[in-house]
Scaffold this active site. Structure first.
Site, PDB file in Angstrom:
ATOM      1  N   LYS A   1      -3.726 -12.997  -5.456  1.00 23.21           N
ATOM      2  CA  LYS A   1      -2.722 -11.937  -5.359  1.00 23.21           C
ATOM      3  C   LYS A   1      -2.774 -11.037  -6.586  1.00 23.21           C
ATOM      4  O   LYS A   1      -2.984 -11.505  -7.708  1.00 23.21           O
ATOM      5  CB  LYS A   1      -1.327 -12.553  -5.254  1.00 23.21           C
ATOM      6  CG  LYS A   1      -1.127 -13.395  -4.001  1.00 23.21           C
ATOM      7  CD  LYS A   1      -0.791 -12.553  -2.802  1.00 23.21           C
ATOM      8  CE  LYS A   1       0.691 -12.266  -2.788  1.00 23.21           C
ATOM      9  NZ  LYS A   1       1.134 -11.717  -1.507  1.00 23.21           N
TER      10      LYS A   1
ATOM     11  N   CYS B   1      38.861   5.526  -0.012  1.00 22.50           N
ATOM     12  CA  CYS B   1      37.893   6.370  -0.725  1.00 22.50           C
ATOM     13  C   CYS B   1      36.836   6.870   0.269  1.00 22.50           C
ATOM     14  O   CYS B   1      36.247   6.074   0.998  1.00 22.50           O
ATOM     15  CB  CYS B   1      37.242   5.553  -1.840  1.00 22.50           C
ATOM     16  SG  CYS B   1      35.791   6.352  -2.572  1.00 22.50           S
TER      17      CYS B   1
ATOM     18  N   CYS C   1      36.545   9.453  -5.667  1.00 22.72           N
ATOM     19  CA  CYS C   1      37.972   9.684  -5.417  1.00 22.72           C
ATOM     20  C   CYS C   1      38.817   9.624  -6.690  1.00 22.72           C
ATOM     21  O   CYS C   1      40.019   9.864  -6.649  1.00 22.72           O
ATOM     22  CB  CYS C   1      38.510   8.698  -4.391  1.00 22.72           C
ATOM     23  SG  CYS C   1      38.620   7.017  -5.025  1.00 22.72           S
TER      24      CYS C   1
ATOM     25  N   CYS D   1      35.826   0.316  -6.897  1.00 21.50           N
ATOM     26  CA  CYS D   1      36.855   1.309  -6.646  1.00 21.50           C
ATOM     27  C   CYS D   1      37.821   0.635  -5.673  1.00 21.50           C
ATOM     28  O   CYS D   1      37.427   0.227  -4.585  1.00 21.50           O
ATOM     29  CB  CYS D   1      36.230   2.552  -6.013  1.00 21.50           C
ATOM     30  SG  CYS D   1      37.419   3.588  -5.163  1.00 21.50           S
TER      31      CYS D   1
ATOM     32  N   ASP E   1     -11.553  16.355  24.580  1.00 20.36           N
ATOM     33  CA  ASP E   1     -10.472  16.506  25.556  1.00 20.36           C
ATOM     34  C   ASP E   1     -11.019  16.845  26.940  1.00 20.36           C
ATOM     35  O   ASP E   1     -10.474  16.403  27.952  1.00 20.36           O
ATOM     36  CB  ASP E   1      -9.495  17.602  25.112  1.00 20.36           C
ATOM     37  CG  ASP E   1      -8.683  17.158  23.900  1.00 20.36           C
ATOM     38  OD1 ASP E   1      -8.674  15.938  23.613  1.00 20.36           O
ATOM     39  OD2 ASP E   1      -8.079  18.032  23.237  1.00 20.36           O
TER      40      ASP E   1
ATOM     41  N   CYS F   1      36.327   6.198 -10.315  1.00 16.03           N
ATOM     42  CA  CYS F   1      35.413   6.350  -9.178  1.00 16.03           C
ATOM     43  C   CYS F   1      34.914   7.793  -9.142  1.00 16.03           C
ATOM     44  O   CYS F   1      35.721   8.732  -9.170  1.00 16.03           O
ATOM     45  CB  CYS F   1      36.130   6.011  -7.876  1.00 16.03           C
ATOM     46  SG  CYS F   1      35.162   6.419  -6.417  1.00 16.03           S
TER      47      CYS F   1
ATOM     48  N   ASP G   1      -2.492  -5.381   3.538  1.00 15.75           N
ATOM     49  CA  ASP G   1      -1.044  -5.619   3.561  1.00 15.75           C
ATOM     50  C   ASP G   1      -0.460  -5.064   4.856  1.00 15.75           C
ATOM     51  O   ASP G   1       0.108  -3.980   4.893  1.00 15.75           O
ATOM     52  CB  ASP G   1      -0.401  -4.933   2.345  1.00 15.75           C
ATOM     53  CG  ASP G   1       0.976  -5.490   2.064  1.00 15.75           C
ATOM     54  OD1 ASP G   1       1.384  -6.451   2.750  1.00 15.75           O
ATOM     55  OD2 ASP G   1       1.640  -4.961   1.162  1.00 15.75           O
TER      56      ASP G   1
ATOM     57  N   TYR H   1     -10.872  -9.785  11.188  1.00 16.86           N
ATOM     58  CA  TYR H   1     -11.609 -10.611  10.228  1.00 16.86           C
ATOM     59  C   TYR H   1     -11.840 -12.052  10.653  1.00 16.86           C
ATOM     60  O   TYR H   1     -12.444 -12.814   9.920  1.00 16.86           O
ATOM     61  CB  TYR H   1     -10.943 -10.569   8.844  1.00 16.86           C
ATOM     62  CG  TYR H   1      -9.433 -10.782   8.862  1.00 16.86           C
ATOM     63  CD1 TYR H   1      -8.894 -12.005   9.228  1.00 16.86           C
ATOM     64  CD2 TYR H   1      -8.569  -9.750   8.514  1.00 16.86           C
ATOM     65  CE1 TYR H   1      -7.519 -12.184   9.257  1.00 16.86           C
ATOM     66  CE2 TYR H   1      -7.198  -9.924   8.532  1.00 16.86           C
ATOM     67  CZ  TYR H   1      -6.675 -11.142   8.908  1.00 16.86           C
ATOM     68  OH  TYR H   1      -5.327 -11.328   8.939  1.00 16.86           O
TER      69      TYR H   1
ATOM     70  N   GLU I   1     -12.991 -10.714   0.503  1.00 15.35           N
ATOM     71  CA  GLU I   1     -12.630  -9.468   1.178  1.00 15.35           C
ATOM     72  C   GLU I   1     -11.243  -9.003   0.774  1.00 15.35           C
ATOM     73  O   GLU I   1     -10.492  -9.738   0.136  1.00 15.35           O
ATOM     74  CB  GLU I   1     -12.738  -9.634   2.699  1.00 15.35           C
ATOM     75  CG  GLU I   1     -12.009 -10.822   3.248  1.00 15.35           C
ATOM     76  CD  GLU I   1     -12.491 -11.196   4.662  1.00 15.35           C
ATOM     77  OE1 GLU I   1     -11.638 -11.282   5.542  1.00 15.35           O
ATOM     78  OE2 GLU I   1     -13.711 -11.404   4.864  1.00 15.35           O
TER      79      GLU I   1
ATOM     80  N   LYS J   1      -7.400  -8.143   0.961  1.00 15.50           N
ATOM     81  CA  LYS J   1      -6.258  -8.694   1.691  1.00 15.50           C
ATOM     82  C   LYS J   1      -5.381  -7.517   2.116  1.00 15.50           C
ATOM     83  O   LYS J   1      -4.682  -6.914   1.304  1.00 15.50           O
ATOM     84  CB  LYS J   1      -5.475  -9.665   0.803  1.00 15.50           C
ATOM     85  CG  LYS J   1      -4.379 -10.384   1.541  1.00 15.50           C
ATOM     86  CD  LYS J   1      -3.824 -11.529   0.692  1.00 15.50           C
ATOM     87  CE  LYS J   1      -2.831 -12.386   1.447  1.00 15.50           C
ATOM     88  NZ  LYS J   1      -1.691 -11.659   1.976  1.00 15.50           N
TER      89      LYS J   1
ATOM     90  N   ARG K   1       1.700 -13.053  15.098  1.00 14.39           N
ATOM     91  CA  ARG K   1       1.544 -14.387  14.537  1.00 14.39           C
ATOM     92  C   ARG K   1       2.762 -15.242  14.874  1.00 14.39           C
ATOM     93  O   ARG K   1       2.643 -16.419  15.144  1.00 14.39           O
ATOM     94  CB  ARG K   1       1.371 -14.268  13.018  1.00 14.39           C
ATOM     95  CG  ARG K   1       1.324 -15.596  12.327  1.00 14.39           C
ATOM     96  CD  ARG K   1       0.956 -15.420  10.862  1.00 14.39           C
ATOM     97  NE  ARG K   1       0.841 -16.705  10.235  1.00 14.39           N
ATOM     98  CZ  ARG K   1       1.860 -17.378   9.701  1.00 14.39           C
ATOM     99  NH1 ARG K   1       3.066 -16.872   9.731  1.00 14.39           N
ATOM    100  NH2 ARG K   1       1.662 -18.554   9.153  1.00 14.39           N
TER     101      ARG K   1
HETATM  102  S1  IVH Z   1      -7.765 -14.803   6.569  1.00 19.45           S
HETATM  103  C1  IVH Z   1      -6.450 -19.030   7.898  1.00 19.45           C
HETATM  104  N1  IVH Z   1      -8.380 -12.416   5.684  1.00 19.45           N
HETATM  105  O1  IVH Z   1      -2.875 -12.550   4.802  1.00 19.45           O
HETATM  106  C2  IVH Z   1      -6.802 -17.796   7.189  1.00 19.45           C
HETATM  107  N2  IVH Z   1      -6.092 -12.925   6.034  1.00 19.45           N
HETATM  108  O2  IVH Z   1      -1.442 -14.867   3.492  1.00 19.45           O
HETATM  109  C3  IVH Z   1      -6.462 -16.616   7.976  1.00 19.45           C
HETATM  110  N3  IVH Z   1      -4.572 -11.078   5.561  1.00 19.45           N
HETATM  111  O3  IVH Z   1      -1.771 -14.324   7.619  1.00 19.45           O
HETATM  112  C4  IVH Z   1      -6.270 -15.421   7.190  1.00 19.45           C
HETATM  113  N4  IVH Z   1      -6.101  -9.623   4.976  1.00 19.45           N
HETATM  114  O4  IVH Z   1      -2.017 -11.809   7.786  1.00 19.45           O
HETATM  115  C5  IVH Z   1      -7.400 -13.251   6.035  1.00 19.45           C
HETATM  116  N5  IVH Z   1      -9.063 -10.332   4.941  1.00 19.45           N
HETATM  117  C6  IVH Z   1      -8.085 -11.156   5.307  1.00 19.45           C
HETATM  118  C7  IVH Z   1      -6.739 -10.779   5.273  1.00 19.45           C
HETATM  119  C8  IVH Z   1      -5.762 -11.694   5.657  1.00 19.45           C
HETATM  120  C9  IVH Z   1      -4.815  -9.825   5.158  1.00 19.45           C
HETATM  121  C10 IVH Z   1      -3.225 -11.652   5.804  1.00 19.45           C
HETATM  122  C11 IVH Z   1      -3.085 -12.397   7.099  1.00 19.45           C
HETATM  123  C12 IVH Z   1      -2.710 -13.784   6.722  1.00 19.45           C
HETATM  124  C13 IVH Z   1      -2.132 -13.601   5.366  1.00 19.45           C
HETATM  125  C14 IVH Z   1      -2.291 -14.865   4.560  1.00 19.45           C
END
Ligand code: IVH
Length: 706
Positions: free
Chosen positions: A320, A437, A417, A432, A35, A414, A116, A225, A112, A114, A135
């Site tokens: 997935k 109510c 009421c 109901c 700071d 209900c 969320d 990524y 890698e 994915k 996007r």
């Molecule tokens: S590569 C053309 N790498 O998943 C490929 N996507 O269902 C570009 N996402 O739109 C995506 N982790 O929002 C890539 N390690 C990762 C990811 C990743 C999450 C998401 C991303 C993408 C969606 C595809």
């Protein structure tokens, strides 16, 4: 040391500490010392404002709230990727690639996590962050640069300075870690704001906030990524020495970008599959949500060779994970009465942490569903979060059932009421039938004031309950009669909160017709149907007068919705509410879209002609008014003293003008009442002429010409 030199030294130190703290998670100084550095920099910068640069660490949160995000086109479309749900589908992906590349081509895979979260694109020009976008539809997204700049792990400036190659686009995923998500929801619960269902929704909501200062308070994180080098013109610049995707992640990390360190390279698809299984097991050990793995061909030059289909690249696939499950106990089955009287059984669960949030409730849909699964209070149950939001109870562990448990019996009255519940036609739901109510009224008010309807800030569940308990309103039509004295007298409601609530109520009068229609809570009329009906009929009066046939002429409106709308407006109680809303000055008409939109048809052109004709007729009726606003495009904002906004709009239209809802370059006048907000700012910045209520009246009465 000259101030300019000291400033540069401080910035470098702060950048490096930010990187250690937010990216490497390895701080090397105390918060206090950090700071002190920032304070010193701020002091120097305020003494030498000419030395402030946009990439200074003090300049993350800047600008004023924006009323909308400009749309930007992505240099290369942001595609999504295909999904696989089992090992065989991953092997199919591998086979497809081998077929396309031909036999004996050697290549590796990068795999890698994915993440969320929400995909974003960042563009750096000459090393400095120039643009950040969502996007969107893949072709174009929203320019949310100001919001993304607040994410402290996103470098505002990158290390590499080499000419030509320092224009880059990086893409990645913004997310909220579990602890940040929980802190955010706890904060919202305290203030009785609606909670976010999961970290992804919270992230998406945060990135769309209008005020970067609020975004800065959300503990958003990011993993990058994808990397694309650009030449000056924005075209792809090939970097043969950096062909490997995996090495590119290393390059990004070297430039200060947060990258996920769990990525690995493999030569064979079976190894990739093993890695995916490992992570499926271990996903709950992560401090953030992942919903699968992404498998990519590692060589970026092969990406070009493999190409893409319309929707997704051929060189990448998502694996997935199955929905996440948890075991817990069904403590009770409670009945919830909705705004249309439908009674839904809800499972009260022993709180259990699942995929990023604590679950203590799940919907059970209806009585049949409970019997089909034979759910009994006291049972141990499995709950599941299927990719999204609302958890459901999937099954019972019957082995662990306690002796003496009884099958569920649906009450016949209900719970709120006491009115006898009735099954409606063929539906499985019971209702109901008492429109008065209290539970229904409460649900209707919550729906009407909710975010997707009239969006009245401060009208949370507890406030609604208090207002109803004190009989301040009988239905949503009374909301606009609430006053400071009534609200201020409520327990725990200070003068200031009452004022804010009234301001929120006033602002809601300006919501467009489709939101009002949705807010009325007509059974089966969701947001989409409301939009379609509003766009086709253009005024609440026309909707009220519409026949089922006329409604069904709209492509997406079927017999169920049309019958429901017609029966709603046949009901006297409902008409009474609509009249109150009309008298309160809510927007009861859809303004014509502003000129130039290509969706406008000749039929709408015809309506324009009608406006002009109406203008002439109206001018005769309003006496001296003549055509004071002939062919002028007018926006009305703020609170007027002598008219409702609708009355003012009618007068302006009668004087030949066209009233629209948003300010643009095409707007001729902004009529600004009291407490005018963002529209006034926008009009000022666009140089649109601003009229007070008095000036507008003067013009309308012919004392002054427009
Ligand atoms: S590569 C053309 N790498 O998943 C490929 N996507 O269902 C570009 N996402 O739109 C995506 N982790 O929002 C890539 N390690 C990762 C990811 C990743 C999450 C998401 C991303 C993408 C969606 C595809």
């Amino acid at each position: 040391m000259l101030p300019a030199e000291r400033i540069e030294v401080l910035r470098e130190q702060i950048r490096s500490h930010d990187h250690r703290y937010f990216v490497l998670d390895d701080p090397s100084i105390s918060d206090y010392d950090y700071d002190m550095l920032v304070n010193e920099l701020r002091d120097l910068e305020s003494a030498h404002p000419d030395l402030i640069t946009p990439d200074s660490p003090t300049q993350r949160v800047g600008g004023s709230p924006s009323s909308s995000f400009p749309v930007v086109r992505h240099p290369v479309p942001m595609l999504s990727i295909g999904n696989t749900y089992n090992d065989e589908e991953i092997r199919d992906f591998d086979r497809r690639i081998r077929d396309l590349l031909g036999p004996d081509r050697e290549f590796a895979y990068a795999a890698e996590l994915k993440i969320d979260g929400v995909a974003v694109s960042l563009r750096y020009k000459h090393g400095a962050l120039a643009l950040g976008a969502t996007r969107g539809d893949g072709e174009q997204g929203d320019d949310i640069t100001a919001n993304l700049r607040t994410i402290r792990s996103i470098p505002l400036r990158i290390a590499e300075e080499a000419p030509l190659l320092n224009n880059i686009e990086v893409r990645g995923e913004v997310y909220l870690p579990h602890d940040g998500f929980q802190a955010l929801n706890a904060f919202r619960a305290e203030r009785e704001e609606p909670l976010f269902a999961n970290p992804r929704n919270a992230t998406a909501g945060s990135l769309k906030l209008r005020d970067p200062r609020v975004v800065a308070e959300r503990p958003l994180r990011v993993f990058l990524y994808t990397l694309r080098f650009e030449d000056e013109a924005g075209a792809l610049a090939v970097r043969p020495e950096l062909d490997s995707h995996y090495e590119r992640l290393g390059w990004l990390a070297g430039q200060g970008f947060p990258t996920n360190t769990e990525a690995r390279c493999f030569a064979a698809i079976d190894e990739v599959i093993g890695f995916c299984h490992d992570w499926e097991e271990r996903r709950s050990s992560l401090p953030y949500d992942i919903d699968g793995m992404v498998i990519k061909v590692d060589s970026t030059s092969l990406h070009g060779e493999l190409g893409a289909t319309m929707k997704s690249p051929r060189w990448a696939i998502a694996s997935k994970f199955a929905a996440q499950r948890a075991r817990t106990r069904l403590v009770d089955i409670r009945l919830q009465v909705g705004r249309t009287g439908v009674v839904t059984p809800v499972a009260e669960l022993e709180p259990v942490f699942l995929a990023g949030s604590t679950i203590s409730r799940a919907t059970l849909h209806n009585e049949e569903e409970i019997h089909r699964k034979d759910l009994r209070v006291g049972d141990t149950v499995w709950i599941e979060k299927g990719g999204d939001v609302i958890p459901k109870v999937v099954s019972v562990v019957t082995d662990e059932r306690e002796d003496g448990s009884a099958p569920f019996e649906m009450p016949t009255a209900c719970p709120v009421c006491g009115t006898a519940l009735a099954r409606v036609g063929e539906e499985v739901a019971v209702r109901c039938g008492n429109a008065a109510c209290p539970a229904q009224t409460q649900a209707r008010v919550t729906h009407f004031t909710g975010r997707n309807a009239m969006d009245i800030e401060g009208f949370g569940p507890a406030v609604t309950e208090q207002i109803l308990a004190n009989d301040l309103i009988g239905d949503v039509g009374d909301i606009y009669d609430l006053d400071q004295a009534q609200l201020g007298a409520l327990e725990r409601m200070g003068e200031k909160s009452a004022q804010n609530l009234l301001r929120g109520i006033e602002a809601s009068k300006d919501r467009p017709l489709d939101r009002l229609l949705f807010g009325l809570g007509i059974p089966h009329v969701g947001e989409r149907a409301a939009r379609q009906v509003a766009a086709n009929f253009r005024s609440l009066d026309a909707i009220r007068a519409a026949t089922e046939e006329a409604l069904e002429a709209i492509p997406e409106i079927g017999p169920k919705i049309s019958a429901s709308i017609v029966s709603f407006f046949r009901n006297d109680r409902n008409l009474e509410i609509v009249n109150k809303l009309n008298d309160a000055g809510l927007r009861m008409k859809l303004e014509a879209p502003e000129g130039g939109a290509d969706a406008r048809t000749s039929a709408e052109g015809g309506e324009d002609a009608q406006v002009l004709e109406g203008g002439e007729a109206g001018s005769a009726a309003s006496g001296a008014g003549s055509r004071a606003f002939a062919e002028k495009i007018v926006v009305i904002t703020g609170t007027l003293t002598n008219y409702s906004r609708q009355e003012m709009a009618d007068q302006i239209e009668a004087a030949g003008g066209r009233v629209t809802s948003s300010v643009s370059k095409k707007t001729d006048y902004l009529v600004a009442g009291e407490n005018a907000g963002s529209k006034l700012n926008k009009a000022q910045s666009l140089g649109v002429e601003i009229l007070t209520e008095e000036e507008t009246e003067a013009r309308l009465s012919g004392k002054q010409s427009a």
